[in-house]
Scaffold this active site. Sequence first.
Site, PDB file in Angstrom:
ATOM      1  N   TYR A 102       0.744  -1.260   0.027  1.00  0.00           N
ATOM      2  CA  TYR A 102      -0.101  -0.130   0.015  1.00  0.00           C
ATOM      3  C   TYR A 102       0.914   1.315  -0.010  1.00  0.00           C
ATOM      4  CZ  TYR A 102      -4.219   2.399   0.805  1.00  0.00           C
ATOM      5  OH  TYR A 102      -5.557   3.149   0.397  1.00  0.00           O
TER       6      TYR A 102
ATOM      7  N   GLU B 140      -4.949   5.961   5.984  1.00  0.00           N
ATOM      8  CA  GLU B 140      -5.285   4.868   4.875  1.00  0.00           C
ATOM      9  C   GLU B 140      -4.388   3.808   5.535  1.00  0.00           C
ATOM     10  OE1 GLU B 140      -4.899   6.005   0.587  1.00  0.00           O
ATOM     11  OE2 GLU B 140      -4.259   7.601   1.644  1.00  0.00           O
TER      12      GLU B 140
ATOM     13  N   LYS C 254      -1.024  -0.787 -13.885  1.00  0.00           N
ATOM     14  CA  LYS C 254      -1.430  -0.525 -12.614  1.00  0.00           C
ATOM     15  C   LYS C 254      -3.053  -0.661 -12.432  1.00  0.00           C
ATOM     16  CE  LYS C 254      -2.524   1.588  -8.905  1.00  0.00           C
ATOM     17  NZ  LYS C 254      -2.150   0.882  -7.389  1.00  0.00           N
TER      18      LYS C 254
HETATM   19  P1  AMP Z   1      -3.412  -0.865  -5.121  1.00  0.00           P
HETATM   20  O1  AMP Z   1      -4.418   0.069  -4.775  1.00  0.00           O
HETATM   21  O2  AMP Z   1      -3.612  -1.838  -6.055  1.00  0.00           O
HETATM   22  O3  AMP Z   1      -2.128  -0.233  -5.026  1.00  0.00           O
HETATM   23  O4  AMP Z   1      -3.405  -1.864  -3.713  1.00  0.00           O
HETATM   24  C1  AMP Z   1      -2.679  -1.457  -2.430  1.00  0.00           C
HETATM   25  C2  AMP Z   1      -2.268  -2.692  -1.878  1.00  0.00           C
HETATM   26  O5  AMP Z   1      -3.256  -3.580  -1.218  1.00  0.00           O
HETATM   27  C3  AMP Z   1      -1.366  -3.630  -2.852  1.00  0.00           C
HETATM   28  O6  AMP Z   1      -0.016  -3.197  -2.845  1.00  0.00           O
HETATM   29  C4  AMP Z   1      -1.521  -5.025  -2.212  1.00  0.00           C
HETATM   30  O7  AMP Z   1      -0.759  -5.013  -1.026  1.00  0.00           O
HETATM   31  C5  AMP Z   1      -2.875  -5.007  -1.621  1.00  0.00           C
HETATM   32  N1  AMP Z   1      -3.808  -5.426  -2.687  1.00  0.00           N
HETATM   33  C6  AMP Z   1      -4.509  -4.639  -3.423  1.00  0.00           C
HETATM   34  N2  AMP Z   1      -5.335  -5.641  -4.242  1.00  0.00           N
HETATM   35  C7  AMP Z   1      -5.428  -6.712  -3.708  1.00  0.00           C
HETATM   36  C8  AMP Z   1      -6.207  -7.943  -3.823  1.00  0.00           C
HETATM   37  N3  AMP Z   1      -7.012  -8.215  -4.593  1.00  0.00           N
HETATM   38  N4  AMP Z   1      -5.687  -9.017  -2.828  1.00  0.00           N
HETATM   39  C9  AMP Z   1      -4.649  -8.804  -2.103  1.00  0.00           C
HETATM   40  N5  AMP Z   1      -4.245  -7.619  -1.878  1.00  0.00           N
HETATM   41  C10 AMP Z   1      -4.478  -6.742  -2.369  1.00  0.00           C
HETATM   42 MG    MG Z   2      -3.260  -2.948  -7.808  1.00  0.00          MG
END
Ligand code: AMP
Ligand code: MG
Length: 512
Positions: free
Chosen positions: A345, A380, A441
């Site tokens: 995150y 967040e 992304k």
């Molecule tokens: P993102 O908005 O895609 O950057 O998501 C932030 C973080 O949340 C990612 O780096 C993952 O660690 C975790 N994450 C996002 N989507 C998923 C998912 N579908 N399943 C598990 N972890 C997720």
């Molecule tokens: Mg993502």
Amino acid sequence: MGSSPIIGFSIHLGTVAPTDTGSIPPWVSTGHAIPVLVEPKTSGEPYWSGWALAGDSRATAVASHDGVTVLLAGELYHRAELGSVVGETADGLSDAELLLACWLRYGPSGLRLCNGRFAAVVAENDSVVVATDHAGTIPLYLRTRPDGVDVATEAKVLAEGAGDSFPAPGTEPAPGLTGVRRVQAGTAVTLVPGSTVAEAARTWRPPHHRLIVSPDEAMNRVADVLDKAVRTRLGGPHDPVTAVLSGGIDSSSVVALASGGGRPVRTISLGTDIGDEFAAARVVAEHLGTRHHEFRCSSEELVRQLPWAVAAAEIVDAEVLEYLLPLVVLYRMVPNEGTRIVTGYGADIPLGGMHRTTERLHSLDEVIAFDMGTFDGLNELSPVLGSMAGHWTTHPFWDRDVLDLLTALEPGLKRRDGRDKWVLREAMRELLPTATVTRPKLGIHEGSGTSSAWSQLLRRVGVAESDLASVKTAMAAVFHRRTVREQEPPGEVSFDDVLDEVMSEQNLAVTR
Ligand code: AMP
Ligand code: MG
């Protein structure tokens, strides 16, 4: 760093002797309660009364020496470096003891040395300092009273109570709660309990300058600083670690670095009936040899857990809640309490990853500067997202050193050759499959279908397209009122009741 830190606390610092430590109110964090009672040694010092929560019943919350008392929730990530300047080996010291040693040598400005995920209270003589880490990753709230000050890591604990806090510098009103104030990120507020004497000092600010380094050097520096941030977040060499993996470059980088050195890593992915990123996550899990689990939840079930996300984040911003909800749901599905969870995150904020269509480098850098200037208060990274399910979460991309470097790199290293987050992708090229390094992304709310699931549920009861945003905003406010201000357990707040309430408030007809 213990593998199970203090998760949070609620403390009254008062001018009169307390009668008890107070009871734990309906509280969403899960942990062992540790009473905190500290008697003043000399007159003028405050009485401490309250409690801390820990993953381990043997944890100690408070460290004291030479008239200075420290309470620390969370953990420090550069223990060895800190030990080297305070003249102690960090081994064997708790993080609270290490912060105490730092304070005894440097005083309040010792807080400027600390790289961690923490919220701290330090008392010396008649003053109390309440401090957040550089990015305020553990939200910290206070309420001033005529006989002292209440400080807690969850706003809902302070919700009951009359009167207005005085507007101490370095604090802002907490949304929806009269008299509760949130300590800003990267800030140490000095207060004298029972008075209106207060001052604030900044301990960190996002860098405004930009660094010019060669692409090769930038890649190497990113790889090194991120590797260290991941390693210092893993706990002991034999502690199990879990990573939330979407298969995007951010979470895959974290998993690649965590797996280095042969440490067993468990990866977990969440999908719904609307969407999942399972295939992309599986490519990474197989490449790195992690123990991988896929969790699927119906999109309707996911959205119905919104009260949990609001209770945890204690915010009213519907858009941010859409990012946080899938994580809250996933954390609640992880069976063993006390799991240490690392996430990817936050990488997008200093790297501008959300701004995929921003063409010009000038605009890219402007949005990065804007986002780095406005993250405070969104919560967040709040540990409560995980701790209400009994887990501890940590975010290597918001390590202070990582954040300093990523924010400061000139934007041509972030957007390059038509690719977003270029420097991170190149830094990880050797460790990850090419498909992962080049994967575009996808935001968590998109991959899991959260945004569309909430909208679909609203459309189904007849909310017009033009009313979706305002209904979501109004629902978030009601969830917040009930779970935070009125301290209702989130499991008892019905999504449908709140929807009905909002619809009738806005004079919209429900067609169910
Ligand atoms: P993102 O908005 O895609 O950057 O998501 C932030 C973080 O949340 C990612 O780096 C993952 O660690 C975790 N994450 C996002 N989507 C998923 C998912 N579908 N399943 C598990 N972890 C997720
Ligand atoms: Mg993502």
